[in-house]
Design a protein around this motif. Structure first.
Motif, PDB file in Angstrom:
ATOM      1  N   SER A  49       0.819  -1.202   0.000  1.00  0.00           N
ATOM      2  CA  SER A  49       0.000   0.000   0.000  1.00  0.00           C
ATOM      3  C   SER A  49       0.858   1.260   0.000  1.00  0.00           C
ATOM      4  O   SER A  49       0.523   2.261  -0.643  1.00  0.00           O
ATOM      5  CB  SER A  49      -0.917  -0.007   1.240  1.00  0.00           C
ATOM      6  OG  SER A  49      -1.860   1.034   1.168  1.00  0.00           O
ATOM      7  N   ILE A  50       1.988   1.217   0.690  1.00  0.00           N
ATOM      8  CA  ILE A  50       2.914   2.355   0.688  1.00  0.00           C
ATOM      9  C   ILE A  50       3.523   2.545  -0.692  1.00  0.00           C
ATOM     10  O   ILE A  50       3.635   3.678  -1.189  1.00  0.00           O
ATOM     11  CB  ILE A  50       4.017   2.150   1.745  1.00  0.00           C
ATOM     12  CG1 ILE A  50       3.422   2.237   3.150  1.00  0.00           C
ATOM     13  CG2 ILE A  50       5.129   3.186   1.583  1.00  0.00           C
ATOM     14  CD1 ILE A  50       4.390   1.877   4.261  1.00  0.00           C
ATOM     15  N   VAL A  51       3.908   1.437  -1.337  1.00  0.00           N
ATOM     16  CA  VAL A  51       4.435   1.511  -2.711  1.00  0.00           C
ATOM     17  C   VAL A  51       3.382   2.114  -3.641  1.00  0.00           C
ATOM     18  O   VAL A  51       3.692   2.968  -4.487  1.00  0.00           O
ATOM     19  CB  VAL A  51       4.841   0.107  -3.216  1.00  0.00           C
ATOM     20  CG1 VAL A  51       5.185   0.146  -4.699  1.00  0.00           C
ATOM     21  CG2 VAL A  51       6.022  -0.423  -2.421  1.00  0.00           C
ATOM     22  N   GLN A  52       2.126   1.701  -3.465  1.00  0.00           N
ATOM     23  CA  GLN A  52       1.040   2.229  -4.287  1.00  0.00           C
ATOM     24  C   GLN A  52       0.882   3.732  -4.079  1.00  0.00           C
ATOM     25  O   GLN A  52       0.714   4.493  -5.041  1.00  0.00           O
ATOM     26  CB  GLN A  52      -0.268   1.525  -3.944  1.00  0.00           C
ATOM     27  CG  GLN A  52      -1.451   2.036  -4.762  1.00  0.00           C
ATOM     28  CD  GLN A  52      -2.775   1.510  -4.250  1.00  0.00           C
ATOM     29  OE1 GLN A  52      -2.809   0.621  -3.400  1.00  0.00           O
ATOM     30  NE2 GLN A  52      -3.857   2.054  -4.758  1.00  0.00           N
ATOM     31  N   ASP A  53       0.936   4.178  -2.822  1.00  0.00           N
ATOM     32  CA  ASP A  53       0.796   5.609  -2.543  1.00  0.00           C
ATOM     33  C   ASP A  53       1.941   6.412  -3.163  1.00  0.00           C
ATOM     34  O   ASP A  53       1.737   7.520  -3.672  1.00  0.00           O
ATOM     35  CB  ASP A  53       0.762   5.842  -1.030  1.00  0.00           C
ATOM     36  CG  ASP A  53      -0.611   5.593  -0.432  1.00  0.00           C
ATOM     37  OD1 ASP A  53      -1.559   5.356  -1.210  1.00  0.00           O
ATOM     38  OD2 ASP A  53      -0.738   5.629   0.803  1.00  0.00           O
ATOM     39  N   PHE A  54       3.160   5.858  -3.120  1.00  0.00           N
ATOM     40  CA  PHE A  54       4.287   6.547  -3.745  1.00  0.00           C
ATOM     41  C   PHE A  54       4.083   6.651  -5.261  1.00  0.00           C
ATOM     42  O   PHE A  54       4.381   7.685  -5.869  1.00  0.00           O
ATOM     43  CB  PHE A  54       5.596   5.814  -3.441  1.00  0.00           C
ATOM     44  CG  PHE A  54       6.276   6.291  -2.195  1.00  0.00           C
ATOM     45  CD1 PHE A  54       6.738   7.595  -2.102  1.00  0.00           C
ATOM     46  CD2 PHE A  54       6.463   5.450  -1.111  1.00  0.00           C
ATOM     47  CE1 PHE A  54       7.369   8.053  -0.951  1.00  0.00           C
ATOM     48  CE2 PHE A  54       7.091   5.887   0.042  1.00  0.00           C
ATOM     49  CZ  PHE A  54       7.543   7.193   0.128  1.00  0.00           C
ATOM     50  N   ALA A  55       3.582   5.574  -5.870  1.00  0.00           N
ATOM     51  CA  ALA A  55       3.343   5.582  -7.314  1.00  0.00           C
ATOM     52  C   ALA A  55       2.276   6.604  -7.682  1.00  0.00           C
ATOM     53  O   ALA A  55       2.431   7.383  -8.637  1.00  0.00           O
ATOM     54  CB  ALA A  55       2.924   4.187  -7.788  1.00  0.00           C
ATOM     55  N   ASP A  56       1.176   6.626  -6.922  1.00  0.00           N
ATOM     56  CA  ASP A  56       0.111   7.593  -7.184  1.00  0.00           C
ATOM     57  C   ASP A  56       0.579   9.018  -6.906  1.00  0.00           C
ATOM     58  O   ASP A  56       0.207   9.960  -7.612  1.00  0.00           O
ATOM     59  CB  ASP A  56      -1.117   7.269  -6.328  1.00  0.00           C
ATOM     60  CG  ASP A  56      -1.879   6.059  -6.839  1.00  0.00           C
ATOM     61  OD1 ASP A  56      -1.890   5.842  -8.063  1.00  0.00           O
ATOM     62  OD2 ASP A  56      -2.472   5.330  -6.025  1.00  0.00           O
ATOM     63  N   GLY A  57       1.389   9.171  -5.845  1.00  0.00           N
ATOM     64  CA  GLY A  57       1.925  10.488  -5.533  1.00  0.00           C
ATOM     65  C   GLY A  57       2.835  11.004  -6.637  1.00  0.00           C
ATOM     66  O   GLY A  57       2.858  12.200  -6.937  1.00  0.00           O
ATOM     67  N   LEU A  58       3.583  10.087  -7.253  1.00  0.00           N
ATOM     68  CA  LEU A  58       4.460  10.451  -8.373  1.00  0.00           C
ATOM     69  C   LEU A  58       3.637  10.967  -9.548  1.00  0.00           C
ATOM     70  O   LEU A  58       4.005  11.961 -10.192  1.00  0.00           O
ATOM     71  CB  LEU A  58       5.280   9.243  -8.799  1.00  0.00           C
ATOM     72  CG  LEU A  58       6.249   9.452  -9.961  1.00  0.00           C
ATOM     73  CD1 LEU A  58       7.336  10.447  -9.580  1.00  0.00           C
ATOM     74  CD2 LEU A  58       6.884   8.137 -10.383  1.00  0.00           C
ATOM     75  N   MET A  59       2.505  10.320  -9.820  1.00  0.00           N
ATOM     76  CA  MET A  59       1.629  10.775 -10.911  1.00  0.00           C
ATOM     77  C   MET A  59       1.020  12.133 -10.595  1.00  0.00           C
ATOM     78  O   MET A  59       0.885  12.999 -11.474  1.00  0.00           O
ATOM     79  CB  MET A  59       0.535   9.742 -11.168  1.00  0.00           C
ATOM     80  CG  MET A  59       1.054   8.456 -11.791  1.00  0.00           C
ATOM     81  SD  MET A  59      -0.288   7.372 -12.319  1.00  0.00           S
ATOM     82  CE  MET A  59      -0.956   6.874 -10.722  1.00  0.00           C
ATOM     83  N   ALA A  60       0.649  12.337  -9.334  1.00  0.00           N
ATOM     84  CA  ALA A  60       0.098  13.635  -8.933  1.00  0.00           C
ATOM     85  C   ALA A  60       1.151  14.734  -9.082  1.00  0.00           C
ATOM     86  O   ALA A  60       0.851  15.839  -9.538  1.00  0.00           O
ATOM     87  CB  ALA A  60      -0.398  13.562  -7.491  1.00  0.00           C
ATOM     88  N   LEU A  61       2.399  14.419  -8.724  1.00  0.00           N
ATOM     89  CA  LEU A  61       3.491  15.372  -8.864  1.00  0.00           C
ATOM     90  C   LEU A  61       3.723  15.718 -10.332  1.00  0.00           C
ATOM     91  O   LEU A  61       3.998  16.881 -10.671  1.00  0.00           O
ATOM     92  CB  LEU A  61       4.765  14.788  -8.253  1.00  0.00           C
ATOM     93  CG  LEU A  61       5.996  15.707  -8.250  1.00  0.00           C
ATOM     94  CD1 LEU A  61       5.724  16.959  -7.422  1.00  0.00           C
ATOM     95  CD2 LEU A  61       7.211  14.965  -7.685  1.00  0.00           C
ATOM     96  N   ALA A  62       3.605  14.726 -11.203  1.00  0.00           N
ATOM     97  CA  ALA A  62       3.762  14.969 -12.645  1.00  0.00           C
ATOM     98  C   ALA A  62       2.672  15.920 -13.140  1.00  0.00           C
ATOM     99  O   ALA A  62       2.927  16.787 -13.985  1.00  0.00           O
ATOM    100  CB  ALA A  62       3.691  13.649 -13.400  1.00  0.00           C
ATOM    101  N   ASP A  63       1.448  15.776 -12.610  1.00  0.00           N
ATOM    102  CA  ASP A  63       0.359  16.685 -12.990  1.00  0.00           C
ATOM    103  C   ASP A  63       0.629  18.098 -12.481  1.00  0.00           C
ATOM    104  O   ASP A  63       0.349  19.081 -13.176  1.00  0.00           O
ATOM    105  CB  ASP A  63      -0.974  16.186 -12.416  1.00  0.00           C
ATOM    106  CG  ASP A  63      -1.473  14.930 -13.113  1.00  0.00           C
ATOM    107  OD1 ASP A  63      -1.071  14.696 -14.272  1.00  0.00           O
ATOM    108  OD2 ASP A  63      -2.263  14.184 -12.500  1.00  0.00           O
ATOM    109  N   ILE A  64       1.179  18.200 -11.272  1.00  0.00           N
ATOM    110  CA  ILE A  64       1.499  19.512 -10.708  1.00  0.00           C
ATOM    111  C   ILE A  64       2.542  20.220 -11.551  1.00  0.00           C
ATOM    112  O   ILE A  64       2.465  21.429 -11.787  1.00  0.00           O
ATOM    113  CB  ILE A  64       2.008  19.354  -9.253  1.00  0.00           C
ATOM    114  CG1 ILE A  64       0.867  18.895  -8.336  1.00  0.00           C
ATOM    115  CG2 ILE A  64       2.613  20.661  -8.742  1.00  0.00           C
ATOM    116  CD1 ILE A  64       1.315  18.503  -6.939  1.00  0.00           C
ATOM    117  N   ARG A  65       3.524  19.441 -12.053  1.00  0.00           N
ATOM    118  CA  ARG A  65       4.631  20.022 -12.826  1.00  0.00           C
ATOM    119  C   ARG A  65       4.338  20.058 -14.321  1.00  0.00           C
ATOM    120  O   ARG A  65       5.221  20.360 -15.122  1.00  0.00           O
ATOM    121  CB  ARG A  65       5.903  19.221 -12.567  1.00  0.00           C
ATOM    122  CG  ARG A  65       6.317  19.184 -11.100  1.00  0.00           C
ATOM    123  CD  ARG A  65       7.666  18.540 -10.920  1.00  0.00           C
ATOM    124  NE  ARG A  65       8.717  19.318 -11.584  1.00  0.00           N
ATOM    125  CZ  ARG A  65       9.989  18.934 -11.673  1.00  0.00           C
ATOM    126  NH1 ARG A  65      10.358  17.778 -11.128  1.00  0.00           N
ATOM    127  NH2 ARG A  65      10.877  19.665 -12.290  1.00  0.00           N
TER     128      ARG A  65
END
Length: 259
Positions: free
Chosen positions: A212-228
């Protein structure tokens, strides 16, 4: 964002879902029916299909001139819009999770507000993005809404990861205590079947928490890509698409195990 801390009650969802193993020997079709009856079940299948498509498109395996390339792009866009429709009202579960939670410390209180609040805001804003993309409200607000959504999602995932790390620490301590108890029982020639079963379940929970932590990091990475706006090495389309597929597979496994 499909449990946070051991002292926090969690909603019936993705990174925060409590995993319960289905009955052994359960018929596959019955299990599949139960899985597809869940909103998250269908949503994650759509997520897998979408990010698998994105990987094909981002890898440039297919020439742009092929008809299938255009169809895959259309499919990607259509599935993305469909997934937003599945999030209608989903923010309510985060409000309920926060309302019914019990906190062992101020740190857990703050992190829970960040995690549930961020995810709840993300799902709330996603409803308006769906209405904008579907043409019901003016599309000129879409870009600002997407920025708010991405920031809320990113902040929520950071809070969720922090809570899960606290929870993981507690699980590790419980695991160590059980292992010690079993060692003592074995040295004394005392049966410890119940403790061994508890240890096995605890290790399963520990594994799911790590996933679940790995999943959150992966989703967080996608959110960061949207921010940038897709800028930077970590925002490369192929890399982000692989992160999305990894997240979808982990979430699908969790949802399958819990239904």
């Amino acid at each position: 964002m499909d449990s946070k801390a051991s002292t926090v009650q969690t909603p019936p969802q993705n990174p925060k879902t409590i995993i319960r193993s289905p009955p052994k020997g359960r018929d596959f079709l019955d299990h599949l029916e139960a899985y597809l009856a869940k909103r998250d079940g269908v949503d994650k299948l759509l997520k897998i299909s979408r990010y698998a498509t994105k990987i094909v498109l981002a890898s440039s395996v297919l020439p742009e001139t092929l008809t299938i390339t255009g169809r895959l792009k259309s499919f990607d866009s259509s599935v993305g819009l469909s997934r937003k429709a599945f999030r209608l009202g989903k923010f309510v579960q985060d409000l309920n999770a926060l309302k019914h939670s019990h906190f062992g410390s101020k740190q857990e209180l703050v992190l829970s507000i960040v995690a549930y609040g961020g995810e709840g805001l993300y799902y709330f804003v996603e409803q308006f993005i769906w209405l904008s993309k579907s043409g019901l409200i003016d599309g000129k607000h879409s870009r600002n809404l997407q920025k708010i959504s991405a920031w809320a999602e990113f902040i929520g995932y950071m809070g969720s990861v922090s809570l899960k790390l606290i929870d993981l620490k507690g699980i590790a301590e419980d695991e160590a205590c059980l292992e010690t108890s079993i060692e003592v029982a074995v040295s004394r020639g005392i049966g410890c079947l119940e403790e061994e079963q508890r240890l096995r379940k605890l290790r399963e929970k520990k594994l799911m928490k790590k996933l679940s932590i790995v999943q959150d990091f992966a989703d967080g990475l996608m959110a960061l890509a949207d921010i940038r706006d897709g800028k930077g090495r970590l925002s490369a389309p192929l890399f982000v698409s692989c992160a999305g597929l990894l997240s979808a597979l982990i979430s699908t496994h969790k949802n399958w195990s819990s239904c």
